[in-house]
Scaffold this active site. Structure first.
Site, PDB file in Angstrom:
ATOM      1  CD  GLU A   1      -2.661  -0.724   0.049  1.00 16.41           C
ATOM      2  OE1 GLU A   1      -3.386  -0.132  -0.663  1.00 16.41           O
ATOM      3  OE2 GLU A   1      -3.932  -1.865  -0.486  1.00 16.41           O
TER       4      GLU A   1
ATOM      5  CD  GLN B   1       1.809  10.292  -3.437  1.00 13.62           C
ATOM      6  OE1 GLN B   1       2.342   9.339  -2.703  1.00 13.62           O
ATOM      7  NE2 GLN B   1       1.174  11.610  -2.760  1.00 13.62           N
TER       8      GLN B   1
ATOM      9  CG  LEU C   1       8.878   3.265  -6.515  1.00 13.37           C
ATOM     10  CD1 LEU C   1       8.002   2.748  -4.793  1.00 13.37           C
ATOM     11  CD2 LEU C   1       7.826   3.511  -7.282  1.00 13.37           C
TER      12      LEU C   1
ATOM     13  CE1 TYR D   1      -7.317   2.420  -0.434  1.00 12.20           C
ATOM     14  CE2 TYR D   1      -5.301   2.628  -0.066  1.00 12.20           C
ATOM     15  CZ  TYR D   1      -6.553   2.151  -0.781  1.00 12.20           C
ATOM     16  OH  TYR D   1      -6.265   1.262  -1.710  1.00 12.20           O
TER      17      TYR D   1
ATOM     18  CG  ASP E   1      -8.429   5.080  -3.012  1.00 12.22           C
ATOM     19  OD1 ASP E   1      -9.538   4.809  -3.613  1.00 12.22           O
ATOM     20  OD2 ASP E   1      -7.476   4.677  -3.766  1.00 12.22           O
TER      21      ASP E   1
ATOM     22  CB  CYS F   1     -24.736   4.693 -12.211  1.00 11.84           C
ATOM     23  SG  CYS F   1     -23.884   5.387 -11.887  1.00 11.84           S
TER      24      CYS F   1
HETATM   25  S1  SF4 Z   1     -23.003   3.641 -14.340  1.00 11.59           S
HETATM   26 FE1  SF4 Z   1     -20.953   4.634 -14.941  1.00 11.59          FE
HETATM   27  S2  SF4 Z   1     -20.176   6.192 -14.124  1.00 11.59           S
HETATM   28 FE2  SF4 Z   1     -21.977   5.055 -13.463  1.00 11.59          FE
HETATM   29  S3  SF4 Z   1     -20.432   3.498 -11.441  1.00 11.59           S
HETATM   30 FE3  SF4 Z   1     -20.868   2.516 -13.502  1.00 11.59          FE
HETATM   31  S4  SF4 Z   1     -19.463   2.548 -14.703  1.00 11.59           S
HETATM   32 FE4  SF4 Z   1     -19.858   4.799 -12.886  1.00 11.59          FE
END
Ligand code: SF4
Length: 362
Positions: free
Chosen positions: A39, A44, A82, A122, A140, A210
């Protein structure tokens, strides 16, 4: 979002998750040391680049006690390339703290893990859930993005209310499913499906619910308050060699970038448009260095190194100094062939590699 929306989220996410879809050497580990090591290395850093470093560290220092007993310079050298070297320094400090204060065993809760240098919320949640089964969600950049999009929430993720809100949404999303599996799943999902610029919404198992997808806002979320400001810096390195093939270097100190790494004598100017002769009149020109005794050989191309908040432009000015003294206070005078034993910033390593490739060693 309702409880049912979050239940749908975790059920779909876990059904999608297959550990082997994104193989990682550390997914096989359940011990805190290897998880912590991976981790820290991956903060980064891209996974492809981090993997080789992780393997090298795990092989050189198989236990936290081995790492705690390591020589500082050897660890910096292994870390070379790194970037973000404060991570390497914190790695050592944390390993020594685990040995001195916890008898060589990592603490087993996220709250206690956060007390280790370099371990933020995180990383603490990742170690606590993967190694000790604590019921805590990781948060994160990936998680912020997925949650902001799924919930259609435009609260800035870098604001204080935003951080609090998204921590709560992550906990709502986790519910009572095993945190280790959920956290692995959401990280893989952020890397493979709900990516920043090319999200695979058409194949996404969450798309029905979503909000961002259904409202056509996928690339407007998440929202950030501050946009990053970068500043330009111009470095001129004096690469000074004598007839015995020695080169002058020193270890960087103080609070600036690249602390503890090595470099040539440095002059920093406000722009790159500075002639080599003019450098001798610059206030950074070392007092011990008599410009009249130097024979100028070459000026390099301009090298560039991009850091998070700074862009560094670097020119190397090569000189011969036949009368170089036996020693110089605060500097080292190693033979050229020993330069690769020192940990340099990436831009200097690149310059040395270019010279070696051209058989053009100063
Ligand atoms: S529908 Fe698209 S924006 Fe929504 S969680 Fe899935 S990949 Fe992400």
């Amino acid at each position: 979002m309702t409880k049912a929306d979050w239940k749908y989220f975790r059920t779909q996410l876990l059904a999608w998750y297959l550990p082997e879809r994104r193989p990682m050497p550390w997914k096989e580990h359940r011990d805190a040391y290897n998880i912590w090591l991976s981790e820290i290395i991956l903060q980064q850093t891209r996974v492809e680049q981090g993997r080789a470093y992780y393997e090298r560290f795990a092989e050189t220092y198989p236990t936290v006690a081995d790492l705690a007993a390591a020589d500082d310079d050897a660890v910096m050298k292994l870390w070379e390339g790194l970037g973000y070297y404060s991570r390497a320094r914190n790695l050592l400090r944390a390993a020594r703290m685990v040995v001195a204060e916890y008898g060589g065993q990592f603490p087993d809760t996220a709250d206690k893990l956060r007390k280790l240098p370099g371990v933020g919320p995180y990383t603490a949640a990742a170690i606590a859930s993967f190694a000790f089964g604590e019921q805590v969600a990781v948060v994160d950049g990936n998680v912020y993005r997925i949650l902001a999009r799924y919930a259609g929430n435009s609260t800035p993720i870098d604001s204080t209310p935003g951080k609090k809100l998204f921590a709560q949404l992550a906990t709502d999303a986790l519910g009572d499913v095993p945190a280790a599996r959920f956290n692995q799943a959401i990280m893989d999902f952020g890397a493979l499906i709900c990516t920043p610029k090319r999200a695979s919404c058409k194949e996404c198992p969450l798309s029905t619910n979503c909000r961002a997808f259904n409202n056509g806002q996928v690339y407007e979320l998440p929202v950030k308050q501050k946009t990053l400001k970068r500043r330009d810096r111009h470095f001129h390195y004096l690469v000074i060699k004598d007839d015995a093939d020695r080169t002058i270097i020193r270890q960087r100190q103080g609070k600036d970038i690249w602390k503890d790494l090595y470099e040539f004598p440095l002059i920093e100017t406000v722009s790159n448009e500075v002639g080599t002769q003019e450098l001798a009149h610059h206030p950074d020109w070392p007092e011990w260095l008599p410009a009249a005794e130097l024979e100028f050989t070459k000026r390099s191309q301009v090298y560039k190194q991009q850091l998070t908040h700074q862009t560094i432009y670097v020119s190397f000015h090569t000189f011969r100094w036949g009368l170089m003294p036996g020693s110089i206070e605060n500097y080292l005078l190693p033979q050229n062939k020993l330069l690769d034993k020192f940990a340099f910033p990436r831009v200097i390593t690149k310059y040395i590699e270019d010279k070696t490739l051209l058989l053009d060693l100063f």
